[in-house]
Scaffold this motif. Structure first.
Motif, PDB file in Angstrom:
ATOM      1  N   GLN A 223       0.799  -1.225   0.000  1.00 22.11           N
ATOM      2  CA  GLN A 223       0.000   0.000   0.000  1.00 22.11           C
ATOM      3  C   GLN A 223       0.835   1.280   0.000  1.00 22.11           C
ATOM      4  N   SER A 224       2.102   1.190   0.406  1.00 20.94           N
ATOM      5  CA  SER A 224       2.944   2.395   0.421  1.00 20.94           C
ATOM      6  C   SER A 224       3.616   2.662  -0.922  1.00 20.94           C
ATOM      7  N   ILE A 225       3.462   1.772  -1.879  1.00 21.65           N
ATOM      8  CA  ILE A 225       4.070   1.970  -3.195  1.00 21.65           C
ATOM      9  C   ILE A 225       3.323   3.079  -3.924  1.00 21.65           C
ATOM     10  N   ASP A 226       4.080   4.025  -4.496  1.00 20.70           N
ATOM     11  CA  ASP A 226       3.457   5.239  -5.042  1.00 20.70           C
ATOM     12  C   ASP A 226       3.099   5.136  -6.523  1.00 20.70           C
ATOM     13  N   GLN A 227       2.953   3.921  -7.045  1.00 18.72           N
ATOM     14  CA  GLN A 227       2.538   3.740  -8.431  1.00 18.72           C
ATOM     15  C   GLN A 227       1.783   2.427  -8.564  1.00 18.72           C
ATOM     16  N   ALA A 228       1.073   2.262  -9.667  1.00 20.69           N
ATOM     17  CA  ALA A 228       0.341   1.017  -9.890  1.00 20.69           C
ATOM     18  C   ALA A 228       1.322  -0.145 -10.017  1.00 20.69           C
ATOM     19  N   TRP A 229       1.008  -1.273  -9.364  1.00 25.73           N
ATOM     20  CA  TRP A 229       1.914  -2.420  -9.387  1.00 25.73           C
ATOM     21  C   TRP A 229       1.112  -3.713  -9.489  1.00 25.73           C
ATOM     22  N   GLN A 230       1.814  -4.776  -9.762  1.00 23.85           N
ATOM     23  CA  GLN A 230       1.178  -6.072  -9.925  1.00 23.85           C
ATOM     24  C   GLN A 230       2.138  -7.158  -9.464  1.00 23.85           C
ATOM     25  N   SER A 231       1.584  -8.313  -9.080  1.00 23.88           N
ATOM     26  CA  SER A 231       2.407  -9.456  -8.664  1.00 23.88           C
ATOM     27  C   SER A 231       2.182 -10.623  -9.614  1.00 23.88           C
ATOM     28  N   ILE A 232       3.169 -11.502  -9.675  1.00 27.54           N
ATOM     29  CA  ILE A 232       3.056 -12.686 -10.525  1.00 27.54           C
ATOM     30  C   ILE A 232       1.856 -13.535 -10.127  1.00 27.54           C
ATOM     31  N   SER A 233       1.513 -13.552  -8.838  1.00 26.66           N
ATOM     32  CA  SER A 233       0.407 -14.384  -8.362  1.00 26.66           C
ATOM     33  C   SER A 233      -0.914 -14.037  -9.032  1.00 26.66           C
ATOM     34  N   SER A 234      -1.070 -12.804  -9.495  1.00 26.01           N
ATOM     35  CA  SER A 234      -2.308 -12.409 -10.179  1.00 26.01           C
ATOM     36  C   SER A 234      -2.291 -12.791 -11.657  1.00 26.01           C
ATOM     37  N   LEU A 235      -1.136 -13.263 -12.130  1.00 27.13           N
ATOM     38  CA  LEU A 235      -0.974 -13.615 -13.544  1.00 27.13           C
ATOM     39  C   LEU A 235      -0.875 -15.124 -13.749  1.00 27.13           C
ATOM     40  N   ASN A 236      -0.184 -15.802 -12.835  1.00 32.38           N
ATOM     41  CA  ASN A 236      -0.008 -17.250 -12.911  1.00 32.38           C
ATOM     42  C   ASN A 236       0.291 -17.755 -11.504  1.00 32.38           C
ATOM     43  N   ALA A 237      -0.744 -18.264 -10.842  1.00 27.63           N
ATOM     44  CA  ALA A 237      -0.592 -18.690  -9.447  1.00 27.63           C
ATOM     45  C   ALA A 237       0.382 -19.850  -9.315  1.00 27.63           C
ATOM     46  N   VAL A 238       0.451 -20.708 -10.323  1.00 28.89           N
ATOM     47  CA  VAL A 238       1.369 -21.846 -10.264  1.00 28.89           C
ATOM     48  C   VAL A 238       2.814 -21.358 -10.283  1.00 28.89           C
ATOM     49  N   ALA A 239       3.112 -20.427 -11.181  1.00 30.60           N
ATOM     50  CA  ALA A 239       4.466 -19.872 -11.244  1.00 30.60           C
ATOM     51  C   ALA A 239       4.841 -19.185  -9.938  1.00 30.60           C
ATOM     52  N   ALA A 240       3.884 -18.453  -9.350  1.00 34.94           N
ATOM     53  CA  ALA A 240       4.157 -17.719  -8.113  1.00 34.94           C
ATOM     54  C   ALA A 240       4.368 -18.647  -6.925  1.00 34.94           C
ATOM     55  N   SER A 241       3.903 -19.890  -7.023  1.00 31.86           N
ATOM     56  CA  SER A 241       3.991 -20.818  -5.893  1.00 31.86           C
ATOM     57  C   SER A 241       5.377 -21.432  -5.732  1.00 31.86           C
TER      58      SER A 241
END
Length: 328
Positions: A223-241
Motif C-alpha cells: 500500500q505504500s508503493i506510489d505507483q500502480a503495481w502487480q504481482s506474478i500471483s495475479s498472472l499465474n498462481a502456479v508460477a508464483a507458488s
C-alpha cells in the motif's frame, strides 16, 4: 529463533508447541511468544488446542540447493556462488561489500545474494523498495567489466530483458519493459533493476546489479508503493507458488545475458528489447530533474539511449536523473 520457527511451520501442517520447542531447544512458552511475532512478518497462523500451530497454506521459502538445481547447464559454468539470508538491510549492499573485500581479480563475478526480506531495500534514485518477508524476489549479483564505464552502456536494459525472458520461460504472461529499468504488466510495475558501479572509469570496474520482482505481495503489503503495481500471483498462481524455480530461471538468464553483453554490448539485445517496449510509438513525458519534455517514444539506440521524437525530430537521452511516464 523466529526464522527457525517459520521453517518448521512452512509446510502448512500443524506442529505441537512441545514438538516445536524440542526442535528449537526452548520452552512451550517461548514458542508461544515467537508465534505471536509472525503477523508482524505478514504471516498469519492458526492455533488449535490439541493440534498446535500452523501457517495456513505454508510458506514458499527460498532454498539454496533448490535454486541451484534450477540453474541451466549453460549458466552453471558462469556461476560462482549464492548466499540466501532471512533478512538483510540491502542485498546490493552485501554484494558491494563482498566485491570491495575481494582479493581476486574477478571481483566476485557471478556471485549472487538473496534475502527473504530487506529492511533498507532501495530502487533507482534512492526510492524505498518495499520488501515484505517471503513474498517477492530480492536478488543482487556482481560482475566485473574490463573496459570501463563505456562497456556498460545499456546494461540495465539488457538485465531487464534477461529477467523478462526468464519470466516468459516460467509462463508469466504479458511482461513488457519500460526504459530504463522497469518490468511492467499492462502498465503496472512488476519489477525493477538497480545498477551500482565501483572501480576504474576506463579500466576494470565492478558492477552490482539488483533485481526486484513482485511475486505474491498482498495489497496491504504494497500500500505504500506510489505507483500502480502487480504481482506474478495475479498472472499465474502456479508460477508464483515456486520462487525457487523463478529465481533459478532468472539467475540462469542473467548469467548468460551478462556473458554475452560483455563481448557484444547492448546492440546484441536492442531488437529483442524493442519487441517488449511498453512505450514504443506512444506519447510520453520525459522528466529531466523537474523539467518535462513531451514527445513520442521511438524506441532505443544501439547504446541503450532513449529515442524521443520532439517536434518532428529524433533526440536521444540517456542516464542521469531521468524518468519516463505516459503523457497525461
Amino acid at each position: 529463533m523466529i526464522y527457525k520457527l517459520i521453517k518448521i511451520l512452512s509446510d502448512g501442517q500443524f506442529h505441537s508447541g512441545e514438538d516445536v520447542g524440542k526442535q528449537l531447544g526452548v520452552t512451550r512458552a517461548a514458542v508461544w511468544k515467537a508465534v505471536q511475532k509472525l503477523p508482524a512478518l505478514g504471516l498469519q497462523y492458526d492455533s488449535v488446542t490439541g493440534k498446535g500451530y500452523r501457517i495456513p497454506a505454508g510458506v514458499d521459502l527460498l532454498d539454496k540447493e533448490a535454486i541451484e538445481a534450477h540453474l541451466s547447464d549453460e549458466a552453471k559454468p558462469l556461476f560462482s556462488g549464492l548466499e540466501v539470508f532471512d533478512v538483510l538491510g540491502s542485498t546490493n549492499d552485501l554484494v558491494a561489500d563482498r566485491v570491495k573485500s575481494s582479493d581476486t581479480s574477478g571481483g566476485h563475478t557471478g556471485f549472487f545474494c538473496l534475502a527473504e526480506q530487506q529492511t533498507a531495500g532501495r530502487g533507482r534514485r534512492g526510492k524505498e523498495w518495499v520488501s515484505p518477508y517471503a513474498k517477492n524476489i530480492y536478488l543482487s549479483f556482481a560482475w566485473q567489466f574490463e573496459r570501463g564505464i563505456a562497456a556498460i552502456e545499456g546494461l540495465s536494459l539488457a538485465v531487464g530483458l534477461g529477467v523478462a525472458n526468464a519470466l516468459d520461460q516460467c509462463q508469466v504472461p504479458g511482461v513488457e519493459l519500460k526504459w530504463p529499468n522497469d518490468l511492467l504488466v499492462s502498465g503496472n510495475k512488476l519489477g525493477g533493476i538497480l545498477i551500482e558501479m565501483t572501480g576504474d572509469l576506463e579500466g576494470a570496474c565492478q558492477v552490482v546489479i539488483g533485481v526486484g520482482v513482485n511475486v505474491s505481495m498482498t495489497e496491504a503489503q504494497g500500500q505504500s508503493i506510489d505507483q500502480a503495481w502487480q504481482s506474478i500471483s495475479s498472472l499465474n498462481a502456479v508460477a508464483a507458488s515456486d520462487r525457487n524455480k523463478l529465481v533459478g530461471s532468472v539467475m540462469s538468464e542473467l548469467l548468460l545475458t551478462l556473458s554475452r553483453f560483455e563481448s557484444e554490448g547492448f546492440a546484441a539485445y536492442r531488437d529483442q528489447w524493442q519487441e517488449k517496449d511498453y512505450f514504443l510509438n506512444k506519447p510520453v513525458t520525459l522528466m529531466i530533474a523537474e523539467n518535462p519534455i513531451q514527445g513520442i517514444a521511438r524506441g532505443i539506440a544501439e547504446n541503450g539511449a532513449l529515442r524521443l521524437e520532439v517536434d518532428g525530430q529524433i533526440k536521444e537521452f540517456s542516464g542521469g536523473e531521468i524518468s519516463l511516464r505516459a503523457r497525461a
